[in-house]
Design a protein around this motif. Structure first.
Motif, short mmCIF file in Angstrom:
data_model
loop_
_atom_site.label_atom_id
_atom_site.label_comp_id
_atom_site.label_asym_id
_atom_site.label_seq_id
_atom_site.Cartn_x
_atom_site.Cartn_y
_atom_site.Cartn_z
N MET A 295 -47.83 9.06 115.56
CA MET A 295 -48.05 9.24 116.99
C MET A 295 -49.18 10.27 117.20
SD MET A 295 -45.27 10.35 119.87
CE MET A 295 -43.89 9.85 118.87
N GLU A 296 -50.18 9.91 118.02
CA GLU A 296 -51.31 10.81 118.27
C GLU A 296 -50.85 12.04 119.06
OE1 GLU A 296 -55.36 11.52 117.64
OE2 GLU A 296 -54.44 9.60 117.18
N ARG A 297 -51.30 13.24 118.66
CA ARG A 297 -50.93 14.45 119.41
C ARG A 297 -52.19 15.12 119.98
NH1 ARG A 297 -46.15 17.79 119.93
NH2 ARG A 297 -46.89 19.58 121.11
N TYR A 298 -52.09 15.52 121.26
CA TYR A 298 -53.21 16.19 121.93
C TYR A 298 -52.76 17.57 122.39
CZ TYR A 298 -55.37 11.59 121.99
OH TYR A 298 -55.93 10.40 121.61
N GLU A 299 -53.75 18.39 122.73
CA GLU A 299 -53.38 19.67 123.37
C GLU A 299 -52.96 19.40 124.83
OE1 GLU A 299 -56.05 23.18 121.69
OE2 GLU A 299 -57.20 21.33 121.89
N SER A 300 -53.71 18.52 125.51
CA SER A 300 -53.35 18.18 126.90
C SER A 300 -53.46 16.68 127.13
CB SER A 300 -54.29 18.88 127.88
OG SER A 300 -54.12 20.27 127.83
N LEU A 301 -52.59 16.20 128.00
CA LEU A 301 -52.65 14.81 128.46
C LEU A 301 -52.76 14.81 129.98
CD1 LEU A 301 -49.81 12.90 126.55
CD2 LEU A 301 -52.28 12.54 126.31
N VAL A 302 -53.47 13.82 130.52
CA VAL A 302 -53.59 13.68 131.97
C VAL A 302 -53.20 12.25 132.32
CG1 VAL A 302 -55.16 13.78 133.95
CG2 VAL A 302 -55.48 15.37 132.04
N ILE A 303 -52.20 12.09 133.19
CA ILE A 303 -51.79 10.74 133.62
C ILE A 303 -52.41 10.46 134.99
CG2 ILE A 303 -49.87 9.22 134.23
CD1 ILE A 303 -48.08 10.88 132.41
N GLY A 304 -53.24 9.42 135.06
CA GLY A 304 -53.92 9.07 136.30
C GLY A 304 -55.32 9.66 136.28
N LEU A 305 -56.34 8.80 136.32
CA LEU A 305 -57.72 9.26 136.23
C LEU A 305 -58.50 8.93 137.50
CD1 LEU A 305 -58.37 8.24 132.52
CD2 LEU A 305 -57.82 10.51 133.42
N GLY A 306 -57.84 9.17 138.65
CA GLY A 306 -58.54 9.04 139.93
C GLY A 306 -59.26 10.35 140.23
N ALA A 307 -59.27 10.72 141.51
CA ALA A 307 -60.01 11.93 141.90
C ALA A 307 -59.54 13.15 141.11
CB ALA A 307 -59.80 12.17 143.40
N MET A 308 -58.24 13.38 141.11
CA MET A 308 -57.71 14.61 140.50
C MET A 308 -57.76 14.54 138.97
SD MET A 308 -56.96 16.41 143.07
CE MET A 308 -57.23 15.87 144.75
N GLY A 309 -57.34 13.40 138.43
CA GLY A 309 -57.27 13.28 136.98
C GLY A 309 -58.64 13.28 136.32
N ALA A 310 -59.62 12.63 136.94
CA ALA A 310 -60.97 12.61 136.35
C ALA A 310 -61.53 14.02 136.29
CB ALA A 310 -61.89 11.70 137.17
N ALA A 311 -61.31 14.78 137.37
CA ALA A 311 -61.81 16.16 137.40
C ALA A 311 -61.10 17.01 136.34
CB ALA A 311 -61.59 16.76 138.80
N THR A 312 -59.80 16.78 136.17
CA THR A 312 -59.03 17.58 135.22
C THR A 312 -59.43 17.27 133.79
OG1 THR A 312 -57.20 17.47 136.78
CG2 THR A 312 -56.67 18.24 134.57
N VAL A 313 -59.54 16.00 133.48
CA VAL A 313 -59.86 15.62 132.10
C VAL A 313 -61.28 16.09 131.74
CG1 VAL A 313 -60.79 13.25 132.30
CG2 VAL A 313 -59.17 13.77 130.52
N TYR A 314 -62.18 16.04 132.72
CA TYR A 314 -63.56 16.53 132.49
C TYR A 314 -63.54 18.04 132.19
CZ TYR A 314 -67.96 18.70 133.78
OH TYR A 314 -69.08 19.50 133.77
N GLN A 315 -62.83 18.79 133.02
CA GLN A 315 -62.85 20.25 132.84
C GLN A 315 -62.18 20.64 131.53
OE1 GLN A 315 -64.37 22.51 134.65
NE2 GLN A 315 -64.96 21.30 136.45
N LEU A 316 -61.12 19.92 131.16
CA LEU A 316 -60.44 20.23 129.89
C LEU A 316 -61.36 19.93 128.70
CD1 LEU A 316 -56.87 18.91 130.71
CD2 LEU A 316 -57.40 21.23 129.94
N ALA A 317 -61.99 18.76 128.75
CA ALA A 317 -62.87 18.38 127.63
C ALA A 317 -64.05 19.35 127.55
CB ALA A 317 -63.36 16.95 127.83
N LYS A 318 -64.59 19.73 128.69
CA LYS A 318 -65.72 20.67 128.71
C LYS A 318 -65.33 22.00 128.08
CE LYS A 318 -67.29 22.97 132.36
NZ LYS A 318 -67.91 23.47 133.56
#
Ligand SMILES: Cc1cc2nc3c(=O)[nH]c(=O)nc-3n(C[C@H](O)[C@H](O)[C@H](O)COP(=O)(O)OP(=O)(O)OC[C@H]3O[C@@H](n4cnc5c(N)ncnc54)[C@H](O)[C@@H]3O)c2cc1C
Length: 387
Positions: free
Chosen positions: A1-24
């Motif tokens: 099973m793949e393990r991440y530091e963070s997961l984001v469910i839903g990549l609309g307005a809020m999720g896209a912004a969150t996943v971008y900031q985390l990856a950055k």
């Protein structure tokens, strides 16, 4: 099973912004979405979203939207895409029964906040509104306008697309077309099951928009209501010279009667106009996504005719989108009451897009440091205890 530091469910307005900031920030992150964002099934489509510094919905939003405006400009520099257009924003009230002492009036609330927070603006009377903005030639003599030069609109689909692409460039994994069916947690982290795999992480952000109630169950299914909204693009009259002089606007034209609209954009030959309705509840599964000719006619007759000059009754495009609304119309941003390591965000009651870039940054800080620089305490679940 793949393990991440963070997961984001839903990549609309809020999720896209969150996943971008985390990856950055260098976090090992994955985002999951049941569709292929940007898409037209949630709350983040329709070409344009209003943004304004003086957020009449409440003072708690002012620092958030300020950060968003900074981030939109950063994203534009990184991507070369036009995301935020400072077309100027006009908030106006125009109807015979308007009481200039009515503290609940949206224009007056907006004006009051701008004065408190030193936001650049002008106050316009009926004559000035008519002179500056020909589409409002028919405002009542007692009309009042608030003009904010920094206000305008953002491009929701492009904002999502840009942030998801940048997130991937920073190493984020995006699982698209994959639906989350179960979330569990224990002292070690969270386990998320989709229709295709299981994933584990230290932290989880759930930004599932319209679907949040169904996915998360109690208390969210009780607190969140989904309302169908319609968007209309009305064709301009031949010779109507509204390009470059039509602002983004919010017009109150009666007790609880409001609509909003966007500038006539180059090459489009139309004005996008919409209302908000809170009477008929829907669900993401049952939402009627078509707009009938009768609904187009009703919109023109009730909102446009006699109020907006230079616009015909012909609808050249329409769309259906949905608000996810809390009982007090403010956001819910809080840790899940029973799932550990899980932040629930987004059901933004129809006014969240303008804040999404800054909220994504704040949610990334929560994942990394356990708290955000922005004070988000007013959005906690506590206020609904007992409901
Ligand atoms: C008609 C309309 C006009 C608006 N106008 C404005 C405006 O002018 N200004 C403004 O600031 N705001 C405005 N808003 C509000 C703003 O657009 C929303 O607050 C914002 O877009 C909501 O973003 P979100 O991330 O919460 O939801 P969404 O963008 O809908 O994202 C939720 C995502 O979660 C995914 N998802 C859901 N369930 C699952 C699951 N089980 N597994 C995997 N993925 C899942 C969905 O596919 C979706 O992509 C408007 C909204 C509408 C509908």
């Amino acid at each position: 099973m793949e393990r991440y530091e963070s997961l984001v469910i839903g990549l609309g307005a809020m999720g896209a912004a969150t996943v971008y900031q985390l990856a950055k920030a260098g976090v090992k992150v994955a985002g999951i979405d049941r569709h292929h964002p940007p898409h037209t099934f949630g709350s983040s489509h329709g070409d344009t979203r209003i943004t304004r510094l003086s957020v009449g919905e409440g003072a708690q939003y002012v620092p958030i939207v300020r950060n968003s405006h900074r981030i939109w400009r950063e994203l534009e520099a990184l991507s070369g895409e036009a995301l935020f257009e400072q077309s100027g924003l006009l908030v106006l009230t125009s109807w015979e029964g308007f009481d200039p002492g009515d503290a609940s009036d949206f224009t007056l609330r907006t004006l009051g906040l701008a004065q408190t927070y030193g936001i650049e603006h002008e106050v316009l009377d009926a004559k000035q509104i008519r002179q500056r903005f020909p589409q409002f030639a028919q405002v009542a003599d007692n009309a009042i306008g608030y003009y904010e030069p920094e206000g305008g609109f953002v491009r929701p689909e492009r904002c999502i697309d840009v942030q998801l692409k940048l997130a991937e460039q920073h190493g984020a994994t995006l699982y698209k077309g994959e639906t989350v069916t179960d979330i569990r947690s224990d002292a070690h982290g969270v386990t998320v099951t989709t229709d295709q795999r299981m994933l584990q992480a230290d932290k989880l952000v759930v930004s599932a928009g319209n679907w949040a109630g169904g996915l998360l169950g109690s208390p969210f299914d009780r607190l969140l209501s989904v309302y169908r909204q319609q968007l209309f693009w009305f064709e301009l009259e031949p010779g109507a010279e509204l390009e470059g002089v039509s602002p983004t606007y919010i017009l109150t034209h009666g007790q609880d009667e409001t609509h909003y609209g966007f500038p006539a954009l180059p090459g489009e030959g139309s004005l996008k106009i919409a209302t908000a309705q809170y009477h008929t509840v829907s669900t993401p599964e049952t939402l009627d996504r078509s707009v009938s000719a009768a609904q187009e006619r009703e919109m023109y007759e009730q909102q446009v005719q006699g109020r907006i000059a230079g616009v015909t009754a012909k609808v050249i495009k329409s769309a259906v989108c949905a608000y996810t609304v809390t009982p007090d119309h403010h956001f819910i941003i809080d840790e899940h009451p029973t799932l550990q390591h899980t932040l629930v965000v987004s059901p933004c009651s129809g006014h969240g897009f303008k804040h999404s870039a800054a909220l994504g940054e704040a949610f990334a800080q929560w994942c990394i440091y356990g708290k955000s620089e922005l004070d988000l305490s007013s959005f906690s679940l506590k206020r609904f205890e007992g409901q």
